[in-house]
Scaffold this motif. Structure first.
Motif: not given
Length: 185
Positions: A3-10, A163-164, A182-184
């Motif tokens: 599972i990949y958790l992806i934070r939105h871009t800026t 979380v960046e 892994g994170v970030n």
């Protein structure tokens, strides 16, 4: 299963503004940031879920096309009456009262971090039950809550999990056991 958790871009918003449910657009660095994320993803099929807010759905569409599911449970914390106000304008008493108990105290007209945690874990368990490699394109609050869940970190300590923007947290599920890889990234 991965599972990949992806934070939105800026997002395109002035620093110091309180936002969560607000449907912000992305900054002009979107293509550069999204391309970097795409290069980090393995070339394999995923079941894709995204917050319906455009800062997430635009990234999900860029990365995976139209084959995705938008789910309100992947939205950021609902800051209710505070949405789109400057943090400095909220008043020290109101802000401090919430900060002293942000896990359980609801923002006026909004929700608590515990509320966000519960809805995030609910969809996460549904994703795991499908037993297919998956991607969740979402927000820092949701990712932080899920990382707290996976690592058994108390919610009070979960803000130490950084979380960046435009970064990935990778998880593996093996025989029902969750592992943070892994994170970030």
């Amino acid at each position: 299963m991965e599972i990949y958790l992806i934070r939105h871009t800026t997002p395109a918003i002035e620093r110091g503004t309180c936002y969560g449910f607000a449907d912000l657009d992305v900054a002009n660095t979107f293509t550069e940031e999204a391309t970097r994320v795409k290069q980090l993803l393995p070339d394999k099929p995923f079941v894709v879920y995204a917050s319906p807010l455009q800062r997430c759905s635009k990234l999900a569409h860029f990365l995976f096309g139209d084959d995705l599911t938008k789910d309100d449970r992947l939205k950021e914390l609902n800051f209710g009456d505070w949405e789109m106000k400057r943090w400095d304008d909220l008043g020290p008493d109101a802000l401090q009262a919430w900060m002293d108990n942000y896990v359980y105290a609801r923002v006026p007209g909004g929700e608590s971090y515990e509320d966000l945690f519960n809805r995030s874990v609910e969809i996460f368990k549904e994703v795991i039950a499908k037993n297919q490699d998956a991607v969740l394109v979402t927000h820092s609050g949701v990712i932080r809550a899920l990382l707290a869940y996976v690592t058994n970190t108390p919610l009070e300590n979960s803000f130490e999990l950084r979380v960046e923007y435009g970064r990935i947290a990778r998880l593996r599920v093996t025989d029902g056991k969750l592992e943070l890889l892994g994170v970030n990234e």
